[in-house]
Design an enzyme around this catalytic site. Structure first.
Site, PDB file in Angstrom:
ATOM      1  CG  ASP A  55      -0.439  -0.052   2.577  1.00 16.65           C
ATOM      2  OD1 ASP A  55       0.802  -0.681   2.683  1.00 16.65           O
ATOM      3  OD2 ASP A  55      -0.862   0.768   3.548  1.00 16.65           O
ATOM      4  CD  GLU A 108       4.378   0.659   6.500  1.00 12.28           C
ATOM      5  OE1 GLU A 108       5.102   0.965   7.320  1.00 12.28           O
ATOM      6  OE2 GLU A 108       3.973   1.297   5.613  1.00 12.28           O
TER       7      GLU A 108
END
Length: 352
Positions: A55, A108
């Site tokens: 991400d 994350e």
């Protein structure tokens, strides 16, 4: 890089990465929370986990190459380091006997559901975290974080009355936190002291909310601090949004030594640094308690900026560095041998 993967919307990139890894010969799949997982080597053997993340923060940046640099969201944080792990694992797998696992984790940049899931389902022997460290540098520590909010309600009153007003109480909570964590900036490094930040304060006479973030050092008493603030808040509602401890790996750690050996062989004098932010190292490190450090190409000062870009020559050399590091770790895990290259050499440390 052109496949958008903002936190919470990683599905397309995860599917693409699984397909790409499978085409390269990995045993590839997605796990229960959506992490992209690729494995090479002997199942059941010593497990070297290379943990990156899929991400990115929001930002629709154009993807293009210019003057040997690749521009675009995620080139540095952290698709570049993740791609480095895929290619390094593939190269090293032909020359070592360990079980290699590359994971592109979800979330994350949020609350790390991917890393939390791995904590429950996987137990590696050593871990490399895929984050931008710079070609010649190993990241050995990250500060922890406490994100807190207090919601306040007070009865209506005229502004001329002496009674407490909700928005004023919210401001007082922030001032109390700031005073409690105040320190002489010259007394400690930024990594070694708590640094509070006021994230949001809004409201009126009746209702208010204050949100605070505290970057915390190793050994900080998170439970004690939350207990103190809870007592201060009394009947007001205290919420702990995020709580992660700080982590710091010793310089003698085998992963640090292996990465140092790879840097010396391919990139020159190795150095180390600690970071004031957090990563999935804060999530998995305290749970697994195994050798761990972070490495990846890219300048972390470009994280989340509109100028995010990765030097492609650095990226290619970082693959060489990480390949050597994996081979060093595999040799130590499978034979108990510590390479003389990993143990020798000069080392310097900085903070960022």
């Amino acid at each position: 890089m052109e496949t958008a993967s903002v936190t919470g919307h990683e599905d397309q990139l995860a599917r693409q990465l699984v397909d790409d890894m499978a085409a390269l010969g990995f045993r590839a799949h997605r796990d229960a929370v959506g992490n992209a997982v690729g494995e090479l080597g002997k199942p059941g053997g010593p497990l070297i986990l290379l943990l990156g993340h899929l991400d990115t923060v929001p930002g629709d940046l154009p993807v293009f190459e210019r003057d040997g640099k690749l521009y675009g969201r995620g080139t540095v944080d952290a698709k570049g380091p993740l791609a480095t792990m895929v290619w390094a694992a593939l190269r090293a797998s032909t020359r070592c006997d360990a079980h290699l696992m590359v994971v592109g984790a979800v979330g994350e940049e949020g609350c790390s559901p991917g890393a939390h899931h791995l904590c429950r389902t996987t137990k590696p022997d050593v871990v490399v975290i895929g984050e931008p460290s710079g070609l010649g540098t190993v990241v050995i520590g990250y500060k922890g974080i406490l994100r807190l909010a207090v919601d306040i309600a007070r009865p209506g009153s005229h502004t001329s009355s002496p009674g407490p007003r909700a928005v004023e109480v919210a401001a007082e909570y922030w001032e109390a936190v700031r005073r409690r964590l105040a320190a002489d900036p010259a007394a400690q490094t930024a990594f070694d002291r708590a640094i509070p930040a006021l994230v949001a304060l809004n409201g009126d006479l009746l209702r208010a909310r204050v949100e605070m973030s505290c970057r915390i050092p190793v050994g900080f008493d998170r439970n004690g601090f939350v207990s103190w603030l809870g007592e201060l808040a009394g009947s007001d509602s205290l919420s702990v949004i995020e709580s992660l401890p700080a982590v710091r790996t010793p310089r003698t750690d085998p992963v640090v030594a292996a990465l140092r050996a790879g840097i010396r062989q391919h990139a020159g004098l190795p150095s180390s640094k600690v970071k004031l932010g957090t990563s999935d190292m804060n999530v998995v490190g305290p749970v697994w308690n195994v050798p761990i450090a972070a490495y990846g190409p890219g300048d972390s000062r470009l994280d989340h900026t509109d100028e995010e870009h990765l030097d492609l020559a650095e990226y290619m050399t970082a693959i060489d560095v990480l390949t050597t590091a994996i081979e060093e770790l595999a040799a130590e895990l499978t034979t108990g041998r510590r390479s003389s290259r990993a143990a020798a050499g000069t080392y310097r440390e900085t903070a960022l």
